[in-house]
Write an enzyme that holds these catalytic residues in place. Sequence first.
Site, short mmCIF file in Angstrom:
data_model
loop_
_atom_site.label_atom_id
_atom_site.label_comp_id
_atom_site.label_asym_id
_atom_site.label_seq_id
_atom_site.Cartn_x
_atom_site.Cartn_y
_atom_site.Cartn_z
CB VAL A 248 -0.94 0.00 1.22
CG1 VAL A 248 -1.83 1.23 1.20
CG2 VAL A 248 -1.77 -1.27 1.25
CG ASP A 249 3.86 3.93 -2.38
OD1 ASP A 249 3.79 4.89 -1.58
OD2 ASP A 249 4.76 3.84 -3.25
CB SER A 250 -0.75 7.08 0.11
OG SER A 250 0.30 7.49 0.97
N GLY A 251 1.95 7.24 -2.02
CA GLY A 251 2.79 8.15 -2.78
C GLY A 251 2.93 7.77 -4.24
#
Length: 455
Positions: A248-251
């Site tokens: 999970v990578d919001s960037g």
Amino acid sequence: MKVTVTTLAGDVFTLDVSPELELVNFKALCEFECGVSSEQCLVHHEGRLLQDPQKTLGGFGVKDGDMLLLQQRSTAPPQAQQRGAPSMLNMDFSQIQIPGAAGPSAVSQRPTVPSSEQQQRVPPVPVNENDPAHLRQMFLNDPHQLSLLKERNRPLADALLSGDLGKFAEVLDKQRRERVEKELMQIRMMNANPFDASAQQQIEETIRLKNVDANMETAMEHSPESFGQVLMLYIDCKVNFHPVKAFVDSGAQMTIMSQACAERCNIMRLVDKRWAGVAKGVGTQKIIGRVHLGQIQIGPAFLQSSFAILEDQPMDMLLGLDMLKRHQCCIDLKNNLLRIGTTGTETAFLGEADVPICARLNRTESMEHTALESEDKQLAEALQRSSQDTAGPSGSTVASNPSQQSSFPEATISELVAMGFQRDDVITELQRHNGDKQTAIASLFAKNFKIPGQK
């Protein structure tokens, strides 16, 4: 005149003194600057100890711009020094409980003072803090200090954990000698001309490194958690009914998947190669294409998302901002879970034992792993070159015995043998020169040529 004073602890300061200043007064001036008692000060100039306290600095040969080294004298009592006992810090050990000793109830509230007869009968136990065995035992008894040693001095920690005291002592002595040599070299460079630009840069770098060490010690004392390793946020999901550990990578701008994972999930047939390109971020990677619509199962919920397929991607799948915003996902770090707003479901982030290996490796281990892979690749290339070098003109391996059947014409071999050369030597030279008869003849004559009168 101006002199620069440095200490073994890294303190550097400049004093404006007179050449007629006596050594005892100079030590008192240094005590005001660095806080070390003048009675414990030892002053060195150009590798020589200044001993006469009534002699002036000019009498010792100290000139304008010179550098002096200030060292603190040992604080052990004279009797202990005569018996060979090591110097100890002036510390109160009365409140320290030794492991395995009696509990607090067996200790008197007031420490008992042994009689003079007992003091004469019980000899002092020498404890050398510089002894490798003593230092090794200290680290093994303190897990916190051992963890700090792994972070700050990996070679010494490896030698410590190997269980070999000799190896630990060797690495420790080598690092001590390198540090002393480096300090002496810096002092000599600055003594040559303290006002030189390179010497000034060296002094500035020494002060900067001291500030960096002080900053790190403060961080280790007040926020030791900053030196720990933070795990990435991974969750368990399924793509086309195949289990996948997704990062999970919001960037990240878009959701991506590796080519290996796409083949494992049987969705390569849906890849639209018209969307091929290059993904840029921390480095660049080739985009093979795009899967426009796919389903991700997170817990009991099925979510729709698109995937960009990358050719060389270490992690299987990365949930980017496009998928997180579309389904109104919330990263709850307090409860360590991912909350999906459109379905109201929650899924916990994976622990350290469940995340992929690429997410558990820290920077040092990754560099070591890459170095090992590079060494294996170089070894394989060297073996391949070696096998190619030993191949004959026809591509087959040359026999170790040159007298075996040769691939060269028998007429050529017989012609050279008729000149007086041995058959094995003829075949060897033909092999060296790829069957060139003239070059082989010249080489044979050069090897068998002797100067008259030489045995």
